[in-house]
Design a protein around this motif. Structure first.
Motif, PDB file in Angstrom:
ATOM      1  N   ALA A 195     -50.549  12.167  20.497  1.00  8.45           N
ATOM      2  CA  ALA A 195     -50.301  11.166  21.546  1.00  8.45           C
ATOM      3  C   ALA A 195     -49.360  10.079  21.030  1.00  8.45           C
ATOM      4  CB  ALA A 195     -51.626  10.562  22.008  1.00  8.45           C
ATOM      5  N   ARG A 196     -49.628   9.591  19.828  1.00  5.41           N
ATOM      6  CA  ARG A 196     -48.771   8.567  19.229  1.00  5.41           C
ATOM      7  C   ARG A 196     -47.355   9.104  19.022  1.00  5.41           C
ATOM      8  NH1 ARG A 196     -45.977   8.886  15.209  1.00  5.41           N
ATOM      9  NH2 ARG A 196     -47.652   9.706  13.894  1.00  5.41           N
ATOM     10  N   PHE A 197     -47.253  10.314  18.496  1.00  9.43           N
ATOM     11  CA  PHE A 197     -45.962  10.934  18.199  1.00  9.43           C
ATOM     12  C   PHE A 197     -45.126  11.090  19.473  1.00  9.43           C
ATOM     13  CE2 PHE A 197     -43.144  14.591  17.606  1.00  9.43           C
ATOM     14  CZ  PHE A 197     -42.667  14.448  16.316  1.00  9.43           C
ATOM     15  N   VAL A 198     -45.741  11.639  20.518  1.00 10.19           N
ATOM     16  CA  VAL A 198     -44.989  11.886  21.746  1.00 10.19           C
ATOM     17  C   VAL A 198     -44.565  10.563  22.386  1.00 10.19           C
ATOM     18  CG1 VAL A 198     -45.021  12.952  24.036  1.00 10.19           C
ATOM     19  CG2 VAL A 198     -46.112  14.109  22.122  1.00 10.19           C
ATOM     20  N   SER A 199     -45.445   9.550  22.381  1.00  9.55           N
ATOM     21  CA  SER A 199     -45.024   8.271  22.968  1.00  9.55           C
ATOM     22  C   SER A 199     -43.933   7.613  22.130  1.00  9.55           C
ATOM     23  CB  SER A 199     -46.189   7.283  23.116  1.00  9.55           C
ATOM     24  OG  SER A 199     -47.427   7.846  22.903  1.00  9.55           O
ATOM     25  N   GLU A 200     -44.054   7.733  20.809  1.00  6.90           N
ATOM     26  CA  GLU A 200     -43.061   7.089  19.939  1.00  6.90           C
ATOM     27  C   GLU A 200     -41.689   7.746  20.065  1.00  6.90           C
ATOM     28  OE1 GLU A 200     -44.332   6.601  15.868  1.00  6.90           O
ATOM     29  OE2 GLU A 200     -42.363   5.905  15.186  1.00  6.90           O
ATOM     30  N   HIS A 201     -41.671   9.067  20.165  1.00  2.78           N
ATOM     31  CA  HIS A 201     -40.394   9.789  20.131  1.00  2.78           C
ATOM     32  C   HIS A 201     -40.018  10.361  21.496  1.00  2.78           C
ATOM     33  CE1 HIS A 201     -40.599   9.442  15.792  1.00  2.78           C
ATOM     34  NE2 HIS A 201     -41.789  10.007  15.792  1.00  2.78           N
ATOM     35  N   ILE A 202     -40.559   9.778  22.560  1.00  6.29           N
ATOM     36  CA  ILE A 202     -40.443  10.413  23.879  1.00  6.29           C
ATOM     37  C   ILE A 202     -38.994  10.729  24.258  1.00  6.29           C
ATOM     38  CG2 ILE A 202     -40.429   8.238  25.215  1.00  6.29           C
ATOM     39  CD1 ILE A 202     -42.418   9.819  27.149  1.00  6.29           C
ATOM     40  N   ASN A 203     -38.067   9.873  23.838  1.00  8.23           N
ATOM     41  CA  ASN A 203     -36.676  10.104  24.230  1.00  8.23           C
ATOM     42  C   ASN A 203     -35.921  11.041  23.294  1.00  8.23           C
ATOM     43  OD1 ASN A 203     -36.777   8.531  26.587  1.00  8.23           O
ATOM     44  ND2 ASN A 203     -36.738   6.683  25.309  1.00  8.23           N
ATOM     45  N   GLU A 204     -36.593  11.454  22.231  1.00  9.03           N
ATOM     46  CA  GLU A 204     -35.950  12.379  21.293  1.00  9.03           C
ATOM     47  C   GLU A 204     -36.490  13.801  21.447  1.00  9.03           C
ATOM     48  OE1 GLU A 204     -35.798   9.926  17.283  1.00  9.03           O
ATOM     49  OE2 GLU A 204     -37.496   9.386  18.558  1.00  9.03           O
ATOM     50  N   LEU A 205     -37.512  13.961  22.290  1.00  4.85           N
ATOM     51  CA  LEU A 205     -38.154  15.280  22.404  1.00  4.85           C
ATOM     52  C   LEU A 205     -37.654  16.029  23.628  1.00  4.85           C
ATOM     53  CD1 LEU A 205     -41.824  14.272  21.493  1.00  4.85           C
ATOM     54  CD2 LEU A 205     -40.096  15.283  19.993  1.00  4.85           C
ATOM     55  N   ILE A 206     -37.774  17.335  23.586  1.00  7.11           N
ATOM     56  CA  ILE A 206     -37.404  18.197  24.704  1.00  7.11           C
ATOM     57  C   ILE A 206     -38.708  18.622  25.392  1.00  7.11           C
ATOM     58  CG2 ILE A 206     -36.292  20.364  25.353  1.00  7.11           C
ATOM     59  CD1 ILE A 206     -34.714  20.094  22.633  1.00  7.11           C
ATOM     60  N   PHE A 207     -38.783  18.345  26.701  1.00 10.80           N
ATOM     61  CA  PHE A 207     -40.006  18.674  27.444  1.00 10.80           C
ATOM     62  C   PHE A 207     -39.792  19.915  28.318  1.00 10.80           C
ATOM     63  CE2 PHE A 207     -40.617  14.303  26.253  1.00 10.80           C
ATOM     64  CZ  PHE A 207     -41.952  14.240  25.949  1.00 10.80           C
ATOM     65  N   PRO A 208     -40.829  20.735  28.559  1.00 13.16           N
ATOM     66  CA  PRO A 208     -42.168  20.645  27.979  1.00 13.16           C
ATOM     67  C   PRO A 208     -42.136  20.767  26.457  1.00 13.16           C
ATOM     68  CG  PRO A 208     -41.888  22.735  29.148  1.00 13.16           C
ATOM     69  CD  PRO A 208     -40.696  21.881  29.485  1.00 13.16           C
ATOM     70  N   PHE A 209     -42.932  19.918  25.818  1.00 14.14           N
ATOM     71  CA  PHE A 209     -42.969  19.863  24.364  1.00 14.14           C
ATOM     72  C   PHE A 209     -44.111  20.749  23.881  1.00 14.14           C
ATOM     73  CE2 PHE A 209     -44.566  17.411  20.545  1.00 14.14           C
ATOM     74  CZ  PHE A 209     -43.559  17.815  19.695  1.00 14.14           C
ATOM     75  N   LYS A 210     -43.730  21.800  23.172  1.00 13.13           N
ATOM     76  CA  LYS A 210     -44.733  22.745  22.667  1.00 13.13           C
ATOM     77  C   LYS A 210     -44.815  22.598  21.164  1.00 13.13           C
ATOM     78  CE  LYS A 210     -44.880  26.999  24.380  1.00 13.13           C
ATOM     79  NZ  LYS A 210     -44.457  28.383  24.759  1.00 13.13           N
ATOM     80  N   ARG A 211     -45.937  22.126  20.675  1.00 14.39           N
ATOM     81  CA  ARG A 211     -46.030  21.987  19.223  1.00 14.39           C
ATOM     82  C   ARG A 211     -47.343  22.572  18.694  1.00 14.39           C
ATOM     83  NH1 ARG A 211     -50.448  20.352  18.918  1.00 14.39           N
ATOM     84  NH2 ARG A 211     -51.385  18.422  18.197  1.00 14.39           N
ATOM     85  N   TYR A 212     -47.271  23.002  17.428  1.00 14.75           N
ATOM     86  CA  TYR A 212     -48.521  23.288  16.725  1.00 14.75           C
ATOM     87  C   TYR A 212     -48.605  22.372  15.525  1.00 14.75           C
ATOM     88  CZ  TYR A 212     -46.146  26.066  13.027  1.00 14.75           C
ATOM     89  OH  TYR A 212     -45.361  26.480  11.978  1.00 14.75           O
ATOM     90  N   GLN A 213     -49.826  22.073  15.114  1.00 16.28           N
ATOM     91  CA  GLN A 213     -50.006  21.357  13.857  1.00 16.28           C
ATOM     92  C   GLN A 213     -51.223  21.956  13.171  1.00 16.28           C
ATOM     93  OE1 GLN A 213     -49.910  17.027  13.928  1.00 16.28           O
ATOM     94  NE2 GLN A 213     -49.927  16.891  11.702  1.00 16.28           N
ATOM     95  N   ILE A 214     -51.053  22.282  11.908  1.00 18.89           N
ATOM     96  CA  ILE A 214     -52.157  22.788  11.095  1.00 18.89           C
ATOM     97  C   ILE A 214     -52.306  21.774   9.979  1.00 18.89           C
ATOM     98  CG2 ILE A 214     -52.945  24.662   9.579  1.00 18.89           C
ATOM     99  CD1 ILE A 214     -51.212  26.588  11.268  1.00 18.89           C
ATOM    100  N   GLY A 215     -53.405  21.048   9.971  1.00 18.79           N
ATOM    101  CA  GLY A 215     -53.504  19.990   8.973  1.00 18.79           C
ATOM    102  C   GLY A 215     -54.925  19.529   8.774  1.00 18.79           C
ATOM    103  N   LYS A 216     -55.082  18.701   7.737  1.00 18.32           N
ATOM    104  CA  LYS A 216     -56.404  18.204   7.391  1.00 18.32           C
ATOM    105  C   LYS A 216     -56.752  16.976   8.227  1.00 18.32           C
ATOM    106  CE  LYS A 216     -56.540  19.779   2.598  1.00 18.32           C
ATOM    107  NZ  LYS A 216     -56.513  19.392   1.170  1.00 18.32           N
ATOM    108  N   VAL A 217     -57.999  16.882   8.643  1.00 16.76           N
ATOM    109  CA  VAL A 217     -58.501  15.686   9.305  1.00 16.76           C
ATOM    110  C   VAL A 217     -59.786  15.260   8.595  1.00 16.76           C
ATOM    111  CG1 VAL A 217     -57.469  16.393  11.498  1.00 16.76           C
ATOM    112  CG2 VAL A 217     -59.865  16.910  11.034  1.00 16.76           C
TER     113      VAL A 217
END
Lengths: 451, 451
Positions: A91-113
């Motif tokens: 959510a933070r990433f998409v709001s921060e970079h909203i004008n740099e992303l191509i929509f629909p924005f399809k992403r995966y993330q594999i990471g530690k939480v």
């Protein structure tokens, strides 16, 4: 009295923090690779946000439980926190970079939480999540809900960890149905939470609680009948017809039904067998966050594990950070926990202690030959290890190969060195063959070994 | 006066914490994959330790600088810290699991580490390190030093980021030489630190500092002559002969020379071209930790970046945690910084905003066909995305394909739907071809597109 000047610090990880030994790590990484390849096959692109975020970002939504479990700390004047999931950073990433992303924005993330839960079996405080999401700017077609389904279906098929079933529902159905029963909005939320617990509670108890809360018996009976509609063993199309026949006069219900019809139509179009998914009207997901389609995934032979991959559709990803409406749909696979459970059940193949396919060992004074062969095999892209300590007895070198459980051993003895050959031993079958040194790579590339 | 009830939290990362946009992330992940494959090719096995460790584990060695830069925090009564490198966790891991590991233990770890440095260009507080190490129990053959060299050489070759040179030295040479000059032990350490700074300081300044410290001019001259031996353009074998001819009567020097001779012999055996490595007597590595072979790696056309991959041999990995002697040799590649520098120099290919090879787009009402084709392509392992919003104008769909910079677009129009064909457009060349729908996968698998 003398002090121990040379006292050692006990080498242990923090309680609740886990790590794997090499054979387990190899098996774990295989799963990660499978998941990553499957996500990319469906056009999801990689994302990798910092593990640390501003505390105010992660705490934007609040909620006592998440605040208690979140690792928050200060460095200088800055309040920082470790991410507890991959959705808030998205959510933070998409709001921060909203004008740099191509929509629909399809992403995966594999990471530690990170979650500071009470340490208990199978619950690590640091664990991997594997998420996919499709986020639209302003709008997002319902077909995305089917795409997420298809991607996760393919992922579990590729993981090859046994029979699974993906359960699907639409929260609008339930919310609409409850509204049609004249249940008030505030109570709808509570009732959904209660329905979410139905997998750990029998229907009688559920009925009892509702009656205690002052529901009249007819309304309770209608709700129970509705929820149990999907328990009967019928084709999904029959169930959808039955839902339509309920004649629920509520626009939200009708919208939910229409969405579920569309999503299931696409699922059928994708050729996903009926045995591996089902509509389950009792699936709601605990989080208030979801507004439409919801999914949960179960391993058929391990129902006690519960859902191993869940998610759904949300209307507004980033309301705390932007006025832009960002609807999306996504799903999250809790890999560390899944791996732990499969490992406990002895369902993880962890025979191999090396990613190498070949170990090269040589008799005394022939190490140079061994290194030469290893270099040639690597040039042919065959992962190769060399036993480099020449002074070790030959028997010990073979013991090492056995311990590693490397699939093949390439042996260079005096005869082999003289004839420019190598002897290749299949460590699984015990079979041995002497081949021209130049053809070792070719032979190994063709040779099959189940490890 | 009214308050803004609906105020938003500004979506930003913490200062000094960086993340990549999808096109950059795709390029970054390609580098990660290359590195990982290269490490596995040489028989290094994966390891993944927790990012958080007990503070006492990470702080065992002490040192003011590392203490200031380390993220330390408390959760309940526990002092925790974020790892600042991958070596200390390796030491803890090997000591903790010593009886469960197979030695020599060859592991790689690619992971994030944390340093609370002053934020500055190209210095992130969270960054990736990619480490390989070979650790022996009690002893470790010198050939391991050559294996690390070979693995890192292969890695940089595969990364394909321009000409590079790996510089190698042996600290025993320098320490032994300094001892032979009658320099005292305490001063040797200082002198090595000073030599380590020679890349940022000219020889005159170095000489000046030594003289200020009371060195007699003859000794200074002998040291300078020694250090500059490797500056002359000569074959490595000639340099080794010259070193032998120095007749330094010191056992440590002679041991270092013998080790360097052996390591370079193997490097030559591996067929590594002389142009891509060199002995440099001024390479010492700042850390006291190293005891023998040391490496640094430079990009020939970007000397200003400094060393991008460094490491060396150490006698005792885990002295703070165990009495067991664990000699090892390893190297670390600072990937985040390297990527940043290459990106600044426009040397990163980040044209592509998707990992998909194909985008399927369809005219109105033909979405079902599009999904069918996409499913078929995915079954053939071709990463595929579908444009799912049917209401978008066709022109806009092509614009989306251009923005993504996807290599191929598969178009389904009315003709194609009627004839069971698809039109495949190579987005790089503009070339278009209509093929039988069933052969689309085959065609795409053969088709080349530089992206």
């Amino acid at each position: 009295m003398t002090f121990e000047r040379n006292s050692k610090i006990k080498p242990v990880t923090l309680p609740g923090f886990t790590e794997l030994l090499p054979n387990e790590q190899i098996a774990f990484n295989k799963m990660v690779n499978t998941i990553q390849q499957s996500f990319e096959l469906f056009g999801f692109n990689p994302m990798d946000t910092p593990i640390i975020e501003k505390a105010e970002i992660l705490m934007a939504k609040g909620g006592e439980e998440s605040e208690k479990q979140t690792y928050v700390f200060k460095k200088g004047d800055t309040d920082m926190a470790l991410r507890f999931d991959l959705t808030v950073p998205l959510a933070r990433f998409v709001s921060e970079h909203i004008n740099e992303l191509i929509f629909p924005f399809k992403r995966y993330q594999i990471g530690k939480v990170y979650r500071g839960e009470k340490p208990q079996k199978g619950r690590s405080r640091e664990f991997y999540q594997c998420d996919i999401d499709i986020v639209g700017r302003g709008k997002l077609d319902i077909i995305s809900d089917a795409e997420i389904f298809q991607a996760i279906y393919h992922t579990f098929e590729q993981l090859n960890i046994g029979k699974f079933v993906i359960k699907i529902n639409n929260r609008k159905l339930l919310s609409g149905f409850l509204t049609s029963l004249n249940i008030e909005d505030a109570e709808i939320a509570n009732t959904l939470h209660l329905i979410d617990k139905l997998d750990k509670m029998d229907m009688d108890k559920f009925v009892g609680i509702l009656k205690e809360q002052g529901w009249d018996p007819t309304t309770v009976a209608r709700l129970v009948t509705f929820l149990e509609l999907s328990d009967a063993n019928m084709a999904q199309s029959t169930l959808l017809s039955k839902l339509a026949e309920q004649n629920v006069i509520n626009p939200l219900f009708q919208q939910g039904l229409s969405e579920l019809q569309q999503v299931t139509k696409y699922i059928n179009d994708f050729g996903i067998p009926q045995s591996e998914w089902k509509i389950d009207l009792k699936i709601v997901r605990g989080l208030d966050y979801y507004t439409g389609t919801v999914y949960e995934t179960f391993l058929v032979d391990q129902p006690q594990i519960g859902s191993v991959c869940s998610g759904g559709r949300y209307d507004n990803l980033a309301e705390y950070y932007t006025d832009q409406k960002l609807p999306g749909v996504g799903i999250s696979l809790g890999l560390t926990r899944l791996f732990y459970q499969l490992n406990e059940l002895n369902l993880i193949d962890k025979k191999s202690h090396t990613t190498a396919k070949v170990l090269v060992i040589s008799m005394e004074n022939l190490l140079s030959k061994a290194l030469q062969i290893a270099t040639e095999l690597r040039t042919q892209n065959i992962p190769t290890e060399v036993y480099t300590d020449e002074t070790t007895a030959f028997r010990k070198k073979l013991e090492y190969a056995n311990k590693l459980a490397v699939p093949f051993v390439v042996i260079i003895g005096e005869n082999e060195a003289r004839d420019n050959t190598v002897t290749i031993k299949n460590m699984e079958t015990g079979e041995q063959k002497t081949v021209d040194g130049k053809r070792a790579g070719e032979y190994l590339q063709k040779a099959q070994n189940p490890r």
